[in-house]
Design a protein around this motif. Structure first.
Motif, PDB file in Angstrom:
ATOM      1  N   SER A 208       0.824  -1.197   0.000  1.00 59.56           N
ATOM      2  CA  SER A 208       0.000   0.000   0.000  1.00 59.56           C
ATOM      3  C   SER A 208       0.866   1.258   0.000  1.00 59.56           C
ATOM      4  O   SER A 208       1.659   1.486   0.924  1.00 59.56           O
ATOM      5  N   MET A 209       0.704   2.090  -1.025  1.00 53.71           N
ATOM      6  CA  MET A 209       1.441   3.346  -1.085  1.00 53.71           C
ATOM      7  C   MET A 209       0.996   4.300   0.020  1.00 53.71           C
ATOM      8  O   MET A 209       1.795   5.079   0.545  1.00 53.71           O
ATOM      9  N   GLN A 210      -0.298   4.251   0.378  1.00 56.77           N
ATOM     10  CA  GLN A 210      -0.796   5.087   1.463  1.00 56.77           C
ATOM     11  C   GLN A 210      -0.122   4.714   2.775  1.00 56.77           C
ATOM     12  O   GLN A 210       0.353   5.586   3.516  1.00 56.77           O
ATOM     13  N   GLN A 211      -0.078   3.419   3.083  1.00 56.97           N
ATOM     14  CA  GLN A 211       0.570   2.976   4.315  1.00 56.97           C
ATOM     15  C   GLN A 211       2.060   3.308   4.297  1.00 56.97           C
ATOM     16  O   GLN A 211       2.620   3.778   5.286  1.00 56.97           O
ATOM     17  N   ALA A 212       2.705   3.071   3.165  1.00 55.01           N
ATOM     18  CA  ALA A 212       4.141   3.309   3.058  1.00 55.01           C
ATOM     19  C   ALA A 212       4.484   4.776   3.279  1.00 55.01           C
ATOM     20  O   ALA A 212       5.495   5.111   3.913  1.00 55.01           O
ATOM     21  N   ALA A 213       3.632   5.676   2.760  1.00 52.63           N
ATOM     22  CA  ALA A 213       3.903   7.104   2.882  1.00 52.63           C
ATOM     23  C   ALA A 213       3.602   7.630   4.281  1.00 52.63           C
ATOM     24  O   ALA A 213       4.332   8.485   4.796  1.00 52.63           O
ATOM     25  N   HIS A 214       2.560   7.118   4.904  1.00 53.37           N
ATOM     26  CA  HIS A 214       2.074   7.733   6.139  1.00 53.37           C
ATOM     27  C   HIS A 214       2.496   7.009   7.418  1.00 53.37           C
ATOM     28  O   HIS A 214       2.381   7.589   8.505  1.00 53.37           O
ATOM     29  N   LEU A 215       2.956   5.761   7.312  1.00 53.91           N
ATOM     30  CA  LEU A 215       3.348   5.022   8.512  1.00 53.91           C
ATOM     31  C   LEU A 215       4.863   4.998   8.667  1.00 53.91           C
ATOM     32  O   LEU A 215       5.611   5.143   7.700  1.00 53.91           O
ATOM     33  N   GLY A 216       5.304   4.787   9.899  1.00 53.49           N
ATOM     34  CA  GLY A 216       6.725   4.577  10.157  1.00 53.49           C
ATOM     35  C   GLY A 216       7.549   5.850  10.130  1.00 53.49           C
ATOM     36  O   GLY A 216       7.073   6.925   9.746  1.00 53.49           O
ATOM     37  N   ASP A 217       8.807   5.721  10.552  1.00 49.06           N
ATOM     38  CA  ASP A 217       9.727   6.853  10.527  1.00 49.06           C
ATOM     39  C   ASP A 217      10.870   6.637   9.539  1.00 49.06           C
ATOM     40  O   ASP A 217      11.800   7.441   9.470  1.00 49.06           O
ATOM     41  N   ARG A 218      10.769   5.549   8.773  1.00 52.66           N
ATOM     42  CA  ARG A 218      11.798   5.255   7.772  1.00 52.66           C
ATOM     43  C   ARG A 218      11.199   4.335   6.721  1.00 52.66           C
ATOM     44  O   ARG A 218      10.333   3.502   7.040  1.00 52.66           O
ATOM     45  N   LEU A 219      11.637   4.505   5.468  1.00 47.87           N
ATOM     46  CA  LEU A 219      11.131   3.660   4.387  1.00 47.87           C
ATOM     47  C   LEU A 219      12.290   3.110   3.570  1.00 47.87           C
ATOM     48  O   LEU A 219      13.187   3.851   3.169  1.00 47.87           O
ATOM     49  N   VAL A 220      12.258   1.793   3.360  1.00 50.02           N
ATOM     50  CA  VAL A 220      13.267   1.111   2.558  1.00 50.02           C
ATOM     51  C   VAL A 220      12.578   0.547   1.321  1.00 50.02           C
ATOM     52  O   VAL A 220      11.586  -0.174   1.431  1.00 50.02           O
ATOM     53  N   MET A 221      13.086   0.889   0.145  1.00 52.81           N
ATOM     54  CA  MET A 221      12.542   0.372  -1.109  1.00 52.81           C
ATOM     55  C   MET A 221      13.509  -0.646  -1.691  1.00 52.81           C
ATOM     56  O   MET A 221      14.719  -0.405  -1.740  1.00 52.81           O
ATOM     57  N   MET A 222      12.957  -1.796  -2.124  1.00 56.33           N
ATOM     58  CA  MET A 222      13.782  -2.854  -2.690  1.00 56.33           C
ATOM     59  C   MET A 222      13.455  -3.078  -4.155  1.00 56.33           C
ATOM     60  O   MET A 222      12.318  -2.888  -4.592  1.00 56.33           O
ATOM     61  N   SER A 223      14.478  -3.483  -4.906  1.00 58.89           N
ATOM     62  CA  SER A 223      14.303  -3.840  -6.306  1.00 58.89           C
ATOM     63  C   SER A 223      15.417  -4.809  -6.688  1.00 58.89           C
ATOM     64  O   SER A 223      16.581  -4.574  -6.362  1.00 58.89           O
ATOM     65  N   GLY A 224      15.045  -5.909  -7.340  1.00 58.82           N
ATOM     66  CA  GLY A 224      16.051  -6.866  -7.781  1.00 58.82           C
ATOM     67  C   GLY A 224      16.893  -7.446  -6.675  1.00 58.82           C
ATOM     68  O   GLY A 224      18.069  -7.766  -6.871  1.00 58.82           O
ATOM     69  N   GLY A 225      16.304  -7.598  -5.481  1.00 58.98           N
ATOM     70  CA  GLY A 225      17.029  -8.198  -4.373  1.00 58.98           C
ATOM     71  C   GLY A 225      18.000  -7.272  -3.673  1.00 58.98           C
ATOM     72  O   GLY A 225      18.837  -7.723  -2.888  1.00 58.98           O
ATOM     73  N   GLN A 226      17.885  -5.969  -3.936  1.00 57.88           N
ATOM     74  CA  GLN A 226      18.778  -4.992  -3.324  1.00 57.88           C
ATOM     75  C   GLN A 226      17.989  -3.822  -2.757  1.00 57.88           C
ATOM     76  O   GLN A 226      16.885  -3.531  -3.202  1.00 57.88           O
TER      77      GLN A 226
END
Length: 270
Positions: A208-226
């Motif tokens: 959920s983009m809404q949850q990802a944007a509004h929750l937590g104090d840090r966001l980690v995005m992954m792509s291709g196992g990295q």
């Protein structure tokens, strides 16, 4: 608190179905951090969560949690330090047992077993109060089989079970994905409250983009196992869903360019 060093995991290695799920992941989560992990299907986000939980062992790399090197620990041993809520509301509970019986099992996580009353009166009173504080009106239904509850009620209780004995790390594996919007909102509000109240170190995977944007104090995005993006501080506070979608588009284009470059190089050497 939690640290992964140069973590690698490949499934079906050497076959036509080979998947390089983790490719040298380095990640450190401090005590009390609430980290959101996002990525497209196949990005490695669920593999990352399962690697930490001990669902499988890494091919290479190290994992430490709460000053313990848990790299070689089996899943059941890591469960002494980790609370986990799965995507499916029917996982993580015993459906034929009552609400109270499920909670008592969770309350005894990590304790030695012996002979005695299964549910002492003081435990019943304590757990009834914890259920009441959730605001689900289930405190007078403790003898109800947990399998008869709705998905939202069951997932809320699963969250309570995962945090009754305060874990060193809470793992949330898309824990609202299978719920209807109203139930999902209810579980998210409870999640925020519990994490803030107990200052729980948390790693939450979501689509959920809404949850990802509004929750937590840090966001980690992954792509291709990295790990391809790590957003924190003021940037995270002001993050919007459309900002995340733009980041995804940048990564998609970059991946396509990388593929094109590889094809061009291959053609040059034909």
């Amino acid at each position: 608190m939690l640290e992964l060093k140069n973590a690698y995991k490949t499934f079906y290695a050497g076959t036509a179905n080979e998947v390089r799920a983790l490719r040298g992941v380095d990640l450190r989560i401090a005590e009390g951090e609430f980290v959101i992990v996002i990525g497209t299907n196949g990005s490695g986000k669920s593999t990352l969560l399962n690697a930490v939980a001990g669902t499988f062992y890494l091919d290479d790399g190290e994992i430490s949690l709460a000053e313990h090197d848990v790299t070689a620990w089996p899943e059941h041993r890591r469960a002494q330090l980790i609370g986990r809520v799965f995507q499916n509301p029917f996982h993580g509970t015993a459906p034929s047992l009552t609400i109270l019986e499920n909670l008592v099992l969770a309350l005894r996580r990590g304790q030695s077993r012996g002979l005695g009353w299964a549910i002492p009166k003081d435990a019943r009173d304590q757990l009834r109060e914890r259920v009441r504080l959730m605001g689900l009106n289930l405190e007078d239904r403790l003898d109800t089989p947990i399998g008869s509850l709705s998905g939202g009620q069951r997932q809320s209780l699963t969250l309570l079970m995962a945090t009754l004995v305060q874990p060193k790390l809470l793992l949330l594996d898309e824990h609202t994905a299978a719920l209807d919007p109203k139930s999902a909102d209810q579980v998210i509000r409870l999640t925020e409250r519990v994490i803030k109240q107990d200052r729980l170190t948390t790693m939450m995977v979501t689509h959920s983009m809404q949850q990802a944007a509004h929750l937590g104090d840090r966001l980690v995005m992954m792509s291709g196992g990295q790990v391809v993006c790590d957003i924190r501080g003021d940037e995270k506070k002001h993050l919007r869903p459309e900002d995340l979608l733009a980041r995804f588009e940048e990564i998609r284009r970059s991946d396509l360019l990388d593929e094109s470059a590889a094809e061009m190089l291959a053609e040059m050497y034909v």
